[in-house]
Design a protein around this motif. Structure first.
Motif, PDB file in Angstrom:
ATOM      1  N   TRP A 249     -35.772  52.035 -19.609  1.00 53.04           N
ATOM      2  CA  TRP A 249     -34.311  51.968 -19.437  1.00 53.04           C
ATOM      3  C   TRP A 249     -33.636  52.134 -20.785  1.00 53.04           C
ATOM      4  CZ3 TRP A 249     -30.419  48.987 -21.527  1.00 53.04           C
ATOM      5  CH2 TRP A 249     -29.148  49.127 -20.928  1.00 53.04           C
ATOM      6  N   LEU A 250     -32.557  52.902 -20.792  1.00 55.97           N
ATOM      7  CA  LEU A 250     -31.693  53.058 -21.953  1.00 55.97           C
ATOM      8  C   LEU A 250     -30.253  53.009 -21.488  1.00 55.97           C
ATOM      9  CD1 LEU A 250     -33.490  56.030 -23.751  1.00 55.97           C
ATOM     10  CD2 LEU A 250     -33.310  53.692 -24.639  1.00 55.97           C
ATOM     11  N   PRO A 251     -29.302  52.613 -22.350  1.00 58.23           N
ATOM     12  CA  PRO A 251     -27.893  52.653 -21.956  1.00 58.23           C
ATOM     13  C   PRO A 251     -27.491  54.087 -21.597  1.00 58.23           C
ATOM     14  CG  PRO A 251     -28.170  51.435 -24.004  1.00 58.23           C
ATOM     15  CD  PRO A 251     -29.487  52.105 -23.717  1.00 58.23           C
ATOM     16  N   PRO A 252     -26.534  54.276 -20.708  1.00 58.45           N
ATOM     17  CA  PRO A 252     -26.098  55.631 -20.336  1.00 58.45           C
ATOM     18  C   PRO A 252     -25.738  56.452 -21.565  1.00 58.45           C
ATOM     19  CG  PRO A 252     -25.094  54.009 -18.897  1.00 58.45           C
ATOM     20  CD  PRO A 252     -25.783  53.232 -19.976  1.00 58.45           C
ATOM     21  N   GLY A 253     -26.185  57.703 -21.569  1.00 56.38           N
ATOM     22  CA  GLY A 253     -25.846  58.620 -22.649  1.00 56.38           C
ATOM     23  C   GLY A 253     -26.831  58.651 -23.791  1.00 56.38           C
ATOM     24  N   PHE A 254     -27.765  57.714 -23.869  1.00 63.79           N
ATOM     25  CA  PHE A 254     -28.746  57.707 -24.956  1.00 63.79           C
ATOM     26  C   PHE A 254     -29.908  58.630 -24.618  1.00 63.79           C
ATOM     27  CE2 PHE A 254     -26.378  54.141 -26.420  1.00 63.79           C
ATOM     28  CZ  PHE A 254     -26.641  54.049 -27.790  1.00 63.79           C
ATOM     29  N   VAL A 255     -30.290  59.461 -25.595  1.00 65.32           N
ATOM     30  CA  VAL A 255     -31.326  60.472 -25.400  1.00 65.32           C
ATOM     31  C   VAL A 255     -32.339  60.352 -26.529  1.00 65.32           C
ATOM     32  CG1 VAL A 255     -31.803  62.947 -25.204  1.00 65.32           C
ATOM     33  CG2 VAL A 255     -29.646  62.016 -24.330  1.00 65.32           C
ATOM     34  N   ALA A 256     -33.623  60.495 -26.205  1.00 65.03           N
ATOM     35  CA  ALA A 256     -34.670  60.459 -27.228  1.00 65.03           C
ATOM     36  C   ALA A 256     -34.490  61.632 -28.174  1.00 65.03           C
ATOM     37  CB  ALA A 256     -36.043  60.512 -26.569  1.00 65.03           C
ATOM     38  N   ARG A 273     -39.627  55.556 -33.032  1.00 66.57           N
ATOM     39  CA  ARG A 273     -38.865  56.488 -32.214  1.00 66.57           C
ATOM     40  C   ARG A 273     -37.419  56.065 -32.239  1.00 66.57           C
ATOM     41  NH1 ARG A 273     -40.411  58.861 -26.234  1.00 66.57           N
ATOM     42  NH2 ARG A 273     -39.384  60.840 -26.603  1.00 66.57           N
ATOM     43  N   PHE A 274     -36.498  57.047 -32.148  1.00 68.78           N
ATOM     44  CA  PHE A 274     -35.109  56.644 -32.073  1.00 68.78           C
ATOM     45  C   PHE A 274     -34.371  57.440 -31.013  1.00 68.78           C
ATOM     46  CE2 PHE A 274     -34.699  60.130 -35.055  1.00 68.78           C
ATOM     47  CZ  PHE A 274     -33.424  60.641 -34.868  1.00 68.78           C
TER      48      PHE A 274
END
Length: 367
Positions: A249-256, A273-274
């Motif tokens: 899970w990541l907050p909406p809009g966050f991309v690897a 990783r960011f």
């Protein structure tokens, strides 16, 4: 929320975030060679440059149309962060802590060189060469290339609301105030003061959920900025094998973003990783728990940033997970709690993008 034990990963992230704070309002944005809204990895002859992600032709700023909208001024500030040479003095204020900084920015043969010297306490300097990579909307496919200004503006427009907020004099220069309000409660807002003559960020304030200042960065003295007469080349990010741990899970809009693999001071392998929403980043570190016990699990504060720490099992080994970012701490805790171990990625380094994106924030309390 003090932190205990080995904090090398936190110190690394703190230094990196300080550079991002001082030299760009939003290092994820970029712009075009023909029109200062985009950039490419091609030279004037059209040839692709090996090892170069993007090329900013700073000469395009001489004939660039005037910026009028908040988004246009925001994009202009990214050009300014790459294309001007200057020296400055600044202060960084976070709670009761005030740090004085000396900044020097130069461009030689198209390569950016930034030097930051901390003027308080023990003498410390940080140097960065080659600039910062631009935001990618995806790890694979066409979207893995640096985002176009249209695509990036559309992406950020879903996450923040841009608006003008008047003018003010900062460092003896006229500045336009730009307010960026988050569209949800999963990220902080920003207040930027942009130099009306160049677009350089003269002041930046990070705002909490109630609009209160969390951290302030402000130039107090600036030499006349000089526009670089040539192309600035940003280095291609170095990719490595897929980390075996990744969030579901990541907050909406966050991309690897492109991967990095680092080796710790003691020679211990550390996975890094960011993720980014195009404006702010989440850094994820995974490494074996140090012999001294490492960081205490829970939430630690680093100025305006927070770090969520967990200890997890990977076979017979105990791993330390550190998730750092300028985000509400409960968001970082949720990212850390969602980590999953991928045996397939561990074996062969294949990319396995996480597709889970939940719209509602679940309530969590940190230990």
């Amino acid at each position: 929320m003090p932190f205990f034990g080995s904090g090398r990963a936190l110190l690394v992230v703190s230094a990196v975030s300080l550079f991002g704070l001082c030299y760009a309002a939003a290092p994820a944005l970029g712009a075009d060679v023909e029109n200062p809204t985009n950039a490419s990895s091609r030279t004037d002859s059209g040839a692709t440059v090996p090892g170069v992600q993007s090329v900013f032709d700073c000469r395009a700023l001489n004939d660039a149309p005037s910026a009028h909208t908040p988004v246009q001024w925001f994009e202009r500030s990214i050009w300014a962060a790459h294309c001007y040479v200057y020296e400055a003095r600044a202060v960084r204020i976070s709670g009761p802590n005030v740090v004085s900084l000396s900044l020097s920015r130069d461009i030689r043969d198209g390569v950016e060189r930034d030097r930051l010297h901390i003027l308080d306490g023990p003498s410390r300097s940080l140097v960065r060469e080659g600039g910062t990579a631009r935001f990618q909307l995806s790890e694979s496919g066409d979207a893995a290339a640096p985002a176009s200004p249209e695509a990036l503006a559309a992406h950020l427009g879903k996450l923040y609301r841009f608006q003008f907020d008047g003018q003010e004099r900062i460092a003896n220069r006229t500045a336009l105030r730009l307010l960026m309000r988050p569209a949800d409660d999963m990220r902080y807002g920003y207040h930027l003061w942009l130099d009306q003559a160049t677009g350089l960020v003269l002041k930046r304030v990070l705002l909490d959920e109630q609009g209160r200042p969390l951290e302030t960065y402000q130039l107090v003295e600036l030499t006349p900025p000089e526009l670089y007469d040539g192309e600035v080349r940003l280095r291609q990010p170095v990719s490595s094998a897929e980390p075996s741990w990744k969030p579901s899970w990541l907050p909406p809009g966050f991309v690897a973003q492109p991967l990095m693999s680092m080796v710790g001071v003691e020679g211990v392998s550390r996975q890094h990783r960011f993720y980014s929403d195009g404006l702010v980043t989440i850094s994820l570190f995974v490494e074996p728990v140090p012999e001294d016990g490492g960081l205490r699990p829970g939430v630690h504060q680093l100025g305006a940033s927070y770090a969520a720490v967990k200890h997890l099992e990977e076979g017979d080994a105990q791993m330390q997970v550190v998730v750092v970012g300028e985000l509400p701490p409960e968001i970082l805790v949720r990212v850390a709690d969602s980590l999953e171990y991928s045996r397939k990625a561990s074996r062969n380094g294949l990319s396995q993008d996480s597709s889970s994106r939940q719209d509602a924030l679940e309530g969590r309390s940190s230990s």
